[in-house]
Design a protein around this motif. Sequence first.
Motif, PDB file in Angstrom:
ATOM      1  N   PHE A  40      -1.622  79.897  -9.525  1.00  0.00           N
ATOM      2  CA  PHE A  40      -0.278  79.581  -9.038  1.00  0.00           C
ATOM      3  C   PHE A  40      -0.086  78.077  -8.876  1.00  0.00           C
ATOM      4  N   TYR A  45       3.413  76.581  -3.263  1.00  0.00           N
ATOM      5  CA  TYR A  45       2.832  77.405  -2.208  1.00  0.00           C
ATOM      6  C   TYR A  45       3.255  78.862  -2.362  1.00  0.00           C
ATOM      7  N   TYR A  77       2.263  82.937  -0.749  1.00  0.00           N
ATOM      8  CA  TYR A  77       1.518  83.622   0.312  1.00  0.00           C
ATOM      9  C   TYR A  77       0.162  84.067  -0.246  1.00  0.00           C
ATOM     10  N   PRO A  78      -0.910  83.967   0.543  1.00  0.00           N
ATOM     11  CA  PRO A  78      -2.240  84.302   0.020  1.00  0.00           C
ATOM     12  C   PRO A  78      -2.320  85.692  -0.618  1.00  0.00           C
ATOM     13  N   THR A 113      -1.283  86.522  -4.523  1.00  0.00           N
ATOM     14  CA  THR A 113      -2.014  86.081  -5.710  1.00  0.00           C
ATOM     15  C   THR A 113      -2.491  87.245  -6.582  1.00  0.00           C
ATOM     16  N   ARG A 117      12.926  89.829  -2.955  1.00  0.00           N
ATOM     17  CA  ARG A 117      12.817  88.998  -4.145  1.00  0.00           C
ATOM     18  C   ARG A 117      14.198  88.620  -4.674  1.00  0.00           C
ATOM     19  N   GLU A 150      18.312  79.900  -0.912  1.00  0.00           N
ATOM     20  CA  GLU A 150      16.977  79.357  -0.709  1.00  0.00           C
ATOM     21  C   GLU A 150      16.047  79.772  -1.859  1.00  0.00           C
ATOM     22  N   GLN A 172       7.953  88.951 -10.035  1.00  0.00           N
ATOM     23  CA  GLN A 172       6.731  88.779  -9.242  1.00  0.00           C
ATOM     24  C   GLN A 172       6.088  87.413  -9.447  1.00  0.00           C
ATOM     25  N   LYS A 183       7.587  84.862  -3.134  1.00  0.00           N
ATOM     26  CA  LYS A 183       8.517  85.169  -2.050  1.00  0.00           C
ATOM     27  C   LYS A 183       8.749  83.958  -1.154  1.00  0.00           C
ATOM     28  N   THR A 184       7.842  82.989  -1.203  1.00  0.00           N
ATOM     29  CA  THR A 184       8.005  81.810  -0.367  1.00  0.00           C
ATOM     30  C   THR A 184       9.167  80.947  -0.866  1.00  0.00           C
ATOM     31  N   LYS A 205       8.725  78.721  -2.867  1.00  0.00           N
ATOM     32  CA  LYS A 205       8.140  77.391  -3.011  1.00  0.00           C
ATOM     33  C   LYS A 205       6.967  77.378  -3.981  1.00  0.00           C
TER      34      LYS A 205
END
Lengths: 399, 279
Positions: free
Chosen positions: A10, A13, A15-16, A19, A191, A266, A339, A343-344, A346
Motif C-alpha cells: 500500500f 495510510y 488501516y492495518p 492490508t 466505501r 472526504e 477495496q 477506508k481511511t 488517505k
Amino acid sequence: MEPFFHASPFTGYVYPNETIIPWTVLIVVYPYLTGLVAGAFTVSSLYQVFGFQRLKPVAHFALLVSLCCMVVVPIPLLLHLGHPERAFNAMITPHTTSAFAIFSYAAAFYVILLVLETWFVFRPHIVRQAQQRTGLLGWYYRILSLGSYDLSEKAMRYDRKWIFTLAIIGIPGAHGLHGYVGFVFGSLKSREWWSSDLMPAIFLFSAIISGTALLIVLYVISCKLRKVPVDVPCLKGMAYALWGFMMFTLLLEGVEFASLVYRGREGIDVIMEFVKGPLVVPFFILQFGVGSVLPICVLTFLIWRGTSGNTLVTAVALCAFLVLLAVLMMRWNVVIGGQEISKTGKGLLSYHPLIFGREGLLAAAMVLVTPLVLLLVMVRLFPPWDEDTTLATSAAGAR
Amino acid sequence: MEENELEQQDRRDFLSCLGSALACGAAAVAASALAPPATAATAATAGAKPPAIPGYDWSKHRWGYGVDATKCIGCLRCVEACKKENNVLGDAHHFRTWVERYVYLEGEETARIDSHADPVNIAASGSEGEYRFADRYKDAKVEKAFFVPKLCNHCTHPACVQVCPTGATYKTEDGVVVIDHTYCIGCQYCVQACPYGARYFDERRNVTDKCTWCYHRITKGLQPACVEVCPVGARIFGDLNDKQSPISQFVKNNQVQVLRRESGNAPNVFYVGIDKEVI
C-alpha cells in the motif's frame, strides 16, 4: 504449504487490517455471472413477453444460457466462504437486514422460476423423447415429463399461458436479483467508491449488455459449429438491443462518476489519485476505450452503413466479445477497485491475485468456463434450435 | 378421455399450488427486504439467548470506552496485551486494537500518519510480532505529534451487524458487539461494512474476528486487557449505567468526540484530544 494470507502492498495510510483484501477475484466473477443470467433472460423475455419475433431463433437458447449461468452462481460464493458448510445458515436463520441473506432467497426463487419456464418450453421435446427413447436417457426424459404426456392443442395453450406468466414474473425476478447484487455494494456506506444510489441501476444495465453480448457470441459460434447460416435479422435485433442498452450503461456510469467527483467528499483526493494512476489501464483503456467506445462506434457504423452478410456477423460478434470483456472489467473495477481505495481516504492498496488456490485466477477461470460446459450438455439434451421440439410461443401466441 | 381430463386437472392443481407458493416466497422476500436497518440489533438479540454467564446480568450494564489521546505515549503495550489475551494472529495484518501516530512537520498542512503495522516500523522492531514506532522523524522538525489508539467502536447502530447474513455477529444487551464463531460463515461482508477497519478475517479459524472489549474479562468484573496494561491511563473503560464509573466521569468531565459520526453508526468509543486529521 499455502500461506494463510497474502497482504497487499500500500501507499499512504491504510488501516492495518485492510492490508488483506477481503473480496477476491471470485467476488468479481459472482456479479458477472448473475449479470449474464439477467441479460440472457432479458433477451428471452423480449420474445416471450414483448413479442419481438426476430429474436425467436435465440429465445429458447437464451433460457438455457440463463439457466446454465444461474446454477453456477453459488459456486464462487461457496469457494469464497470461510465456512461453506455453514452457507445454509443464511437461509435457515436469515438475518433479515442483510442484503446477502435476502439474496439467497431471491436466487432460490429465481432458479425455481427458471427451471419451471425451461421445463414448459421444452415439454414437447421431453414428451417425445420419453416416448421414443429407451434405456437410461429414456428414463431420464420419462422422469422429467412428470408423467404428463399430453401434447394436445388445449394442453399447449395451457403451457403457453404458464410460459407467458413465468416470463413476466421472471423480468422483475432476474432484474431484481441482479439489482440486488448492485445493492450489496451500493448500500455499503464504508466505501465511497461503492456507496452510490446508482449502483443497482449500473449493475442492471451492464448485466443486460453482458447477457446480450454473450448470446450474440454463443449464437454465432453455435451457427458455425452447426454449419447453418446465421439468422441476420435476429443478430441485428440483438445488436440494436446491445447498442441501446450500452448507451444507457455508459450514461449511468458517467453520471455516477461525475457526481462522485463533483460531491468531492472526504477522500476524493485519494480517489482521484487512484483514477489517474492504477485505474488508467483497467478502466480507461480496457473497460471504457476498447470495451465500450470501440464497439459502440463499430456498431453505429454498421447500422449506419447497413452492412450485411459475413462482415456484419463477424463485426457484431467481435463487438459483443469486447463488450463481454468490458463488463468483466467493470465488475473488476468496482469490486477490486473499491477495496484498493482505503477506508481511511488517505491510502491506496494494490491487489495481486493468486494464480492457484481456492481464490486464485485459475479457480475463477474454471468457474467462468463451467456454464459453457454445462451449456454444451444442455443443448444436446434440450435442442433449442428445432422449432418442433420447443413450444413456439410469444406474447401474440399466448393471448 | 376422462382419465386424460383428470390427469390434466391434477397437473393444473399442482401447478397452481406451485404458483401460489412462488408468489408467497416473493412476498416474503420483498417484506423482509423492507425491514428498517435500525432493528438490526434488536432482531439479533431477540432470538435465542446465548448461555448465561454465572453471576452476570447483561441487562444491568451498559459498557462504554474512552480514549484520552493527550495521554497516550505510543508504548504499544495495549496492542501486545490484546494479541496475547485474545490469541490474535501474531503478524502485522490482524489487530483488535492498534495505535496510529499523527505527525505534523514544520511547513506541512496535513499530518503524516502511520501505525505500528507500517513496514518501516515493523523493520525497526525486527519482527512482525513485536511492535514499536520507529524514530523516523528524528531529522525533521516536528511541529505537533500525537498518538491515537483505535479499536472496535461497538456502535449503537453497527453496520457490521446490519449486513451479517446469519446473525452470527450481534449486539449484546450490555452494548458489546460480539461474534459467534461457531455460526459465522466467513463471508467477510462485515469486514467490508465496518467504516473503521476494526474487523479482520482469522485465517486459522476461517471466521471474522474483532475486539470484544474482552467480554470474557468484563463480565467477571475485570478490565479489558488493553485498559489494564496502559501505563498512563489513556484507555478508560466502565459501565455507563454507573454514574461514578471511570467512563461516566470521563464523558461527564470532558468534551468528547467520536470517530466518523457521519456514518450514522453511533460509536461508543469516546475520544478526547484528537485532531481534524484523525480518521
